[in-house]
Design a protein around this motif. Structure first.
Motif, mmCIF file in Angstrom:
data_model
loop_
_atom_site.group_PDB
_atom_site.id
_atom_site.type_symbol
_atom_site.label_atom_id
_atom_site.label_comp_id
_atom_site.label_asym_id
_atom_site.label_seq_id
_atom_site.Cartn_x
_atom_site.Cartn_y
_atom_site.Cartn_z
ATOM 1 N N LYS A 39 0.983 -1.285 0.051
ATOM 2 C CA LYS A 39 -0.087 -0.109 -0.128
ATOM 3 C C LYS A 39 0.994 1.278 0.058
ATOM 4 O O LYS A 39 0.826 2.231 -0.630
ATOM 5 N N VAL A 40 1.981 1.242 0.601
ATOM 6 C CA VAL A 40 3.009 2.365 0.782
ATOM 7 C C VAL A 40 3.912 2.462 -0.150
ATOM 8 O O VAL A 40 4.792 1.540 -0.247
ATOM 9 N N ALA A 41 3.795 3.377 -1.111
ATOM 10 C CA ALA A 41 4.807 3.126 -2.181
ATOM 11 C C ALA A 41 5.719 4.080 -2.273
ATOM 12 O O ALA A 41 6.929 3.788 -2.783
ATOM 13 N N ARG A 42 5.681 5.393 -1.667
ATOM 14 C CA ARG A 42 6.737 6.076 -1.336
ATOM 15 C C ARG A 42 6.391 7.071 -0.335
ATOM 16 O O ARG A 42 5.170 6.997 0.360
ATOM 17 N N VAL A 43 7.552 7.834 0.159
ATOM 18 C CA VAL A 43 7.212 8.787 1.432
ATOM 19 C C VAL A 43 7.568 10.231 1.037
ATOM 20 O O VAL A 43 8.573 10.406 0.315
ATOM 21 N N VAL A 44 6.759 11.202 1.437
ATOM 22 C CA VAL A 44 7.028 12.423 1.263
ATOM 23 C C VAL A 44 7.418 13.314 2.575
ATOM 24 O O VAL A 44 6.435 12.910 3.535
ATOM 25 N N PHE A 45 8.475 13.763 2.776
ATOM 26 C CA PHE A 45 9.071 14.226 4.004
ATOM 27 C C PHE A 45 8.642 15.915 3.828
ATOM 28 O O PHE A 45 9.173 16.456 2.819
ATOM 29 N N MET A 46 8.039 16.432 4.531
ATOM 30 C CA MET A 46 7.509 17.920 4.415
ATOM 31 C C MET A 46 8.016 18.708 5.530
ATOM 32 O O MET A 46 7.569 18.359 6.573
ATOM 33 N N ASP A 47 8.773 19.550 5.407
ATOM 34 C CA ASP A 47 9.113 20.547 6.299
ATOM 35 C C ASP A 47 9.238 21.961 5.987
ATOM 36 O O ASP A 47 8.807 22.412 5.060
ATOM 37 N N ARG A 80 11.731 15.119 -0.305
ATOM 38 C CA ARG A 80 11.482 16.243 0.613
ATOM 39 C C ARG A 80 11.032 17.334 -0.161
ATOM 40 O O ARG A 80 11.444 17.962 -1.080
ATOM 41 N N ILE A 81 9.857 18.109 0.597
ATOM 42 C CA ILE A 81 9.217 19.274 0.265
ATOM 43 C C ILE A 81 9.311 20.209 1.454
ATOM 44 O O ILE A 81 8.875 19.824 2.321
ATOM 45 N N TYR A 82 9.657 21.570 1.095
ATOM 46 C CA TYR A 82 9.424 22.792 1.800
ATOM 47 C C TYR A 82 8.072 23.344 1.736
ATOM 48 O O TYR A 82 8.034 23.993 0.879
ATOM 49 N N ILE A 83 7.328 23.202 2.812
ATOM 50 C CA ILE A 83 5.870 23.652 2.704
ATOM 51 C C ILE A 83 6.026 25.262 2.611
ATOM 52 O O ILE A 83 5.272 25.870 2.009
ATOM 53 N N ASP A 84 6.984 26.149 3.144
ATOM 54 C CA ASP A 84 7.173 27.450 3.079
ATOM 55 C C ASP A 84 7.666 28.022 1.789
ATOM 56 O O ASP A 84 7.416 29.379 1.529
ATOM 57 N N THR A 85 8.551 27.226 0.930
ATOM 58 C CA THR A 85 9.204 27.937 -0.458
ATOM 59 C C THR A 85 8.496 26.996 -1.356
ATOM 60 O O THR A 85 8.928 27.422 -2.435
ATOM 61 N N GLN A 86 8.126 25.824 -1.430
ATOM 62 C CA GLN A 86 7.350 24.911 -2.392
ATOM 63 C C GLN A 86 5.982 24.576 -2.365
ATOM 64 O O GLN A 86 5.687 23.436 -2.468
ATOM 65 N N PRO A 102 4.971 20.887 11.451
ATOM 66 C CA PRO A 102 6.055 20.519 10.615
ATOM 67 C C PRO A 102 6.896 19.852 11.549
ATOM 68 O O PRO A 102 6.989 20.271 12.738
ATOM 69 N N PRO A 103 7.562 18.701 11.094
ATOM 70 C CA PRO A 103 7.416 18.128 9.892
ATOM 71 C C PRO A 103 6.556 17.175 9.830
ATOM 72 O O PRO A 103 5.884 16.775 10.528
ATOM 73 N N GLY A 104 6.105 16.913 8.636
ATOM 74 C CA GLY A 104 5.036 15.853 8.095
ATOM 75 C C GLY A 104 5.749 14.920 7.406
ATOM 76 O O GLY A 104 6.569 15.161 6.449
ATOM 77 N N GLN A 112 -1.135 7.188 -5.881
ATOM 78 C CA GLN A 112 -0.847 8.531 -5.508
ATOM 79 C C GLN A 112 -1.668 9.195 -4.597
ATOM 80 O O GLN A 112 -1.746 10.523 -4.442
ATOM 81 N N HIS A 113 -2.387 8.397 -3.828
ATOM 82 C CA HIS A 113 -2.970 8.974 -2.518
ATOM 83 C C HIS A 113 -2.349 8.980 -1.414
ATOM 84 O O HIS A 113 -1.782 7.975 -1.192
ATOM 85 N N VAL A 114 -2.793 9.837 -0.447
ATOM 86 C CA VAL A 114 -1.962 9.967 0.997
ATOM 87 C C VAL A 114 -2.724 8.828 1.522
ATOM 88 O O VAL A 114 -3.890 8.836 1.972
ATOM 89 N N PHE A 115 -1.977 7.835 2.165
ATOM 90 C CA PHE A 115 -2.572 6.626 2.733
ATOM 91 C C PHE A 115 -2.544 7.041 4.340
ATOM 92 O O PHE A 115 -3.395 6.725 5.220
ATOM 93 N N GLU A 116 -1.276 7.759 4.758
ATOM 94 C CA GLU A 116 -1.472 8.307 6.158
ATOM 95 C C GLU A 116 -0.466 9.462 6.259
ATOM 96 O O GLU A 116 0.437 9.646 5.604
ATOM 97 N N LEU A 117 -0.614 10.340 7.428
ATOM 98 C CA LEU A 117 0.236 11.197 7.541
ATOM 99 C C LEU A 117 0.681 11.339 9.253
ATOM 100 O O LEU A 117 -0.236 11.282 10.238
ATOM 101 N N LEU A 118 1.857 11.342 9.487
ATOM 102 C CA LEU A 118 2.537 11.401 10.811
ATOM 103 C C LEU A 118 3.159 12.998 10.898
ATOM 104 O O LEU A 118 3.747 13.442 9.673
ATOM 105 N N GLN A 119 2.873 13.727 12.003
ATOM 106 C CA GLN A 119 3.318 14.936 11.773
ATOM 107 C C GLN A 119 3.760 15.565 13.354
ATOM 108 O O GLN A 119 3.638 14.550 14.387
ATOM 109 N N GLY A 120 4.810 16.364 13.207
ATOM 110 C CA GLY A 120 5.486 16.832 14.632
ATOM 111 C C GLY A 120 6.758 15.892 14.771
ATOM 112 O O GLY A 120 7.358 15.352 14.006
#
Length: 137
Positions: A39-47, A80-86, A102-104, A112-120
Motif C-alpha cells: 500500500k505504501v509506495a513512497r514517502v514525502v517528508f515535508m518541512d 522532501r518538500i519545503y512547505i514554506d518555499t515549495q 511540521p515536519p510531516g 498517488q493517494h495519501v495513505f497516512e500522515l505523521l506530523q510533529g
C-alpha cells in the motif's frame, strides 16, 4: 483547494517559537529504491526551509528517525518538500491531509493517494508501525 490555501497561510503565520536562523536549502531528496506492491509506495517528508531553532531540531530528529526506519539505502523512494518555499509541490499533500505541525511524513500509495500522515516529532517506531500497516517490512 481554497481550504488548503487557508490552512497553509495559517500555518505559515503561526509563531510557534522565536525566529532562528534559516535552515540550509537542500535539494529534493529522491531515491531509486524499488517500488513494491504494498500500500505504501513512497514517502514525502515535508518541512520548512526557513524554520526557527525548535522547529529545525524537530525536523532534524524526525528526518533521522525516518532514515533509521527506512534503512540504508531506503527501501522506499523519499521526496522532501519545503512547505514554506515549495507551496505548489506541497499543495496536493496538504489538501489531502493538512499539516498542522511540521515536519510531516506523508505515506503515499500506488495510486498517488495519501495513505497516512505523521506530523510533529516522530520516532522511528511510529514510522515502522505505519509501514507495517501499509504492507512494508
Amino acid at each position: 483547494m481554497r481550504f488548503a490555501v487557508i490552512v497553509s497561510l495559517f500555518l505559515l503565520s503561526l509563531p510557534a517559537c522565536a525566529k532562528g536562523k534559516a535552515m540550509p536549502a537542500a535539494a529534493v531528496a529522491a531515491t531509486s529504491a524499488p517500488v513494491t506492491a504494498s500500500k505504501v509506495a513512497r514517502v514525502v517528508f515535508m518541512d520548512k526551509e526557513h524554520a526557527c531553532q525548535c522547529t529545525r531540531k524537530r525536523v532534524e530528529d524526525t528526518w533521522a528517525a525516518l532514515q533509521a526506519a527506512l534503512g540504508t539505502p531506503p527501501k522506499l523512494p523519499i521526496e522532501r518538500i519545503y512547505i514554506d518555499t515549495q507551496a505548489a509541490q506541497a499543495g496536493p499533500y496538504t489538501s489531502a491531509k493538512p499539516l498542522m505541525v511540521p515536519p510531516g511524513i506523508y505515506f503515499v500509495d500506488q495510486q498517488q493517494h495519501v495513505f497516512e500522515l505523521l506530523q510533529g516529532e516522530v520516532k522511528a517506531k511510529e514510522i515502522t508501525a505505519v509501514l507495517k500497516r501499509g504492507g512494508q517490512q
